[in-house]
Design an enzyme around this catalytic site. Sequence first.
Site, PDB file in Angstrom:
ATOM      1  N   ASP A  55       0.837  -1.191   0.000  1.00  0.00           N
ATOM      2  CA  ASP A  55       0.000   0.000   0.000  1.00  0.00           C
ATOM      3  C   ASP A  55       0.877   1.248   0.000  1.00  0.00           C
ATOM      4  O   ASP A  55       1.944   1.288   0.627  1.00  0.00           O
ATOM      5  CB  ASP A  55      -0.910   0.030   1.235  1.00  0.00           C
ATOM      6  CG  ASP A  55      -1.916  -1.105   1.232  1.00  0.00           C
ATOM      7  OD1 ASP A  55      -2.299  -1.535   0.126  1.00  0.00           O
ATOM      8  OD2 ASP A  55      -2.320  -1.553   2.317  1.00  0.00           O
ATOM      9  N   ASP A  61       1.883   8.855   7.454  1.00  0.00           N
ATOM     10  CA  ASP A  61       1.968   7.452   7.870  1.00  0.00           C
ATOM     11  C   ASP A  61       3.294   7.205   8.587  1.00  0.00           C
ATOM     12  O   ASP A  61       3.347   6.601   9.667  1.00  0.00           O
ATOM     13  CB  ASP A  61       1.891   6.515   6.657  1.00  0.00           C
ATOM     14  CG  ASP A  61       0.500   6.422   6.058  1.00  0.00           C
ATOM     15  OD1 ASP A  61      -0.457   6.232   6.823  1.00  0.00           O
ATOM     16  OD2 ASP A  61       0.380   6.521   4.826  1.00  0.00           O
ATOM     17  N   GLU A  83       1.556  -1.647  11.071  1.00  0.00           N
ATOM     18  CA  GLU A  83       1.197  -1.878   9.678  1.00  0.00           C
ATOM     19  C   GLU A  83       2.264  -1.319   8.741  1.00  0.00           C
ATOM     20  O   GLU A  83       2.419  -1.797   7.618  1.00  0.00           O
ATOM     21  CB  GLU A  83      -0.151  -1.222   9.374  1.00  0.00           C
ATOM     22  CG  GLU A  83      -0.666  -1.503   7.982  1.00  0.00           C
ATOM     23  CD  GLU A  83      -1.982  -0.812   7.690  1.00  0.00           C
ATOM     24  OE1 GLU A  83      -2.801  -1.403   6.970  1.00  0.00           O
ATOM     25  OE2 GLU A  83      -2.193   0.301   8.184  1.00  0.00           O
ATOM     26  N   GLU A  84       3.014  -0.347   9.207  1.00  0.00           N
ATOM     27  CA  GLU A  84       4.023   0.304   8.371  1.00  0.00           C
ATOM     28  C   GLU A  84       5.389  -0.370   8.444  1.00  0.00           C
ATOM     29  O   GLU A  84       6.333   0.077   7.788  1.00  0.00           O
ATOM     30  CB  GLU A  84       4.160   1.783   8.766  1.00  0.00           C
ATOM     31  CG  GLU A  84       2.868   2.575   8.701  1.00  0.00           C
ATOM     32  CD  GLU A  84       2.226   2.537   7.324  1.00  0.00           C
ATOM     33  OE1 GLU A  84       2.968   2.438   6.319  1.00  0.00           O
ATOM     34  OE2 GLU A  84       0.985   2.598   7.240  1.00  0.00           O
ATOM     35  N   ASP A 102      -2.129   0.495  13.601  1.00  0.00           N
ATOM     36  CA  ASP A 102      -2.194   1.143  12.291  1.00  0.00           C
ATOM     37  C   ASP A 102      -2.044   2.622  12.609  1.00  0.00           C
ATOM     38  O   ASP A 102      -2.994   3.279  13.043  1.00  0.00           O
ATOM     39  CB  ASP A 102      -3.535   0.864  11.610  1.00  0.00           C
ATOM     40  CG  ASP A 102      -3.659   1.546  10.250  1.00  0.00           C
ATOM     41  OD1 ASP A 102      -2.743   2.319   9.884  1.00  0.00           O
ATOM     42  OD2 ASP A 102      -4.661   1.324   9.563  1.00  0.00           O
ATOM     43  N   LEU A 104      -1.808   5.420  11.031  1.00  0.00           N
ATOM     44  CA  LEU A 104      -2.613   6.450  10.377  1.00  0.00           C
ATOM     45  C   LEU A 104      -3.552   5.768   9.382  1.00  0.00           C
ATOM     46  O   LEU A 104      -3.153   5.441   8.268  1.00  0.00           O
ATOM     47  CB  LEU A 104      -1.711   7.467   9.679  1.00  0.00           C
ATOM     48  CG  LEU A 104      -2.252   8.890   9.513  1.00  0.00           C
ATOM     49  CD1 LEU A 104      -3.353   8.967   8.487  1.00  0.00           C
ATOM     50  CD2 LEU A 104      -2.736   9.443  10.849  1.00  0.00           C
ATOM     51  N   ASP A 105      -4.774   5.536   9.806  1.00  0.00           N
ATOM     52  CA  ASP A 105      -5.793   4.916   8.957  1.00  0.00           C
ATOM     53  C   ASP A 105      -6.482   5.978   8.109  1.00  0.00           C
ATOM     54  O   ASP A 105      -6.771   7.075   8.584  1.00  0.00           O
ATOM     55  CB  ASP A 105      -6.834   4.218   9.841  1.00  0.00           C
ATOM     56  CG  ASP A 105      -8.049   3.778   9.055  1.00  0.00           C
ATOM     57  OD1 ASP A 105      -7.932   2.816   8.277  1.00  0.00           O
ATOM     58  OD2 ASP A 105      -9.114   4.426   9.204  1.00  0.00           O
ATOM     59  N   GLU A 265      -6.318  -3.877  12.012  1.00  0.00           N
ATOM     60  CA  GLU A 265      -7.594  -3.226  11.730  1.00  0.00           C
ATOM     61  C   GLU A 265      -8.791  -4.066  12.169  1.00  0.00           C
ATOM     62  O   GLU A 265      -9.594  -3.633  12.996  1.00  0.00           O
ATOM     63  CB  GLU A 265      -7.685  -2.910  10.227  1.00  0.00           C
ATOM     64  CG  GLU A 265      -6.640  -1.895   9.783  1.00  0.00           C
ATOM     65  CD  GLU A 265      -6.422  -1.872   8.275  1.00  0.00           C
ATOM     66  OE1 GLU A 265      -6.340  -0.757   7.723  1.00  0.00           O
ATOM     67  OE2 GLU A 265      -6.336  -2.952   7.657  1.00  0.00           O
TER      68      GLU A 265
END
Length: 335
Positions: A55, A61, A83-84, A102, A104-105, A265
């Site tokens: 992504d 982020d 997630e990053e 996560d 920054l969603d 998430e």
Amino acid sequence: MGSTIAPISPEGIPTALLPAISALCSVGRSLSRQIARGPLGASLGRNVGTNTGGDGQKALDVLADTAFAAALSGTGVRYFASEEREEIVELEPTGHLALAIDPLDGSSNIDVNVSIGTIFSIYEACGGAEASFLRRVRDQIAAGYIIYGPQTSLIVTFGQGVRYYTLDPETQVFELAQDHLCLPEQSGEFAINASNYRHWPVPIRAYIDDCLAGEEGPHARNYNMRWIASLVAETHRILTRGGLFLYPGDARRGYTRGRLRMLYECAPIAFVIEQAGGKASDGLLAIMDQRVEDLHERVPLIFGSPAQMDRVTVYHDLPPAETSALFSERSLFRV
């Protein structure tokens, strides 16, 4: 990015979790100020690369990920999974918690002034780094999100209901606004990206077809559709006024298991939704009854008000003939 003001009122927060929750809130209020500056600040929405799942990453982020990792050091968090990041980071060898985040969603909404957020999940650290996260979803001891919008708010559960805090712009403290948030039993709204209709599984198409049929259809009511493309914003709306969120797997390459990640998430959102009286599943199985099998695995996610969740689940059990677009009298509604 810090402040000397205590970031959150401590009442009702388990003592063992207070340092970590305070660190999340401290970064959250700093991010809130940065986001509020919009184009007056740095270019937070610019593309800076891709993450481990392929992504696109925005500048915010990466900034948020770095800030949360730094703030959580020394708060009892041993393992930090983001997630990053491709791998788990050990923040504190003597820590007792494992925190997945996560940072920054909804980052595609940064430059268009739409609500975005941070999602987090906390487990007891046990059996090493991966084992602390690859386990039953129901092993979570806390989960929640921070939403950055007209109000910056923290929604969190410690397994005994859902607490709702809002950042007071005067004191810069997250103050308790509601101590037991409950999701409405049903609603006339659903959220799904309708542009992917042709790719959806047949049961999802049949359910949406029947919603769109309105008062004349089998649901016997008119519905409104919503789609914000920010999981946090969708969740917050549904917690506030009910409804259904659907992000199914579909026929596109790379989307057979949806695009939302279980650990960062789906699991935390499912915990919050269940604690607020709602339900969350992959269309067939409750998310809370599943396991996290891989740090970055993706799963379909459907959640919301119980009455709507019960109905959409039944569509997966219908005979194939009854989920046809031409079939208008489905047997589950003949009573």
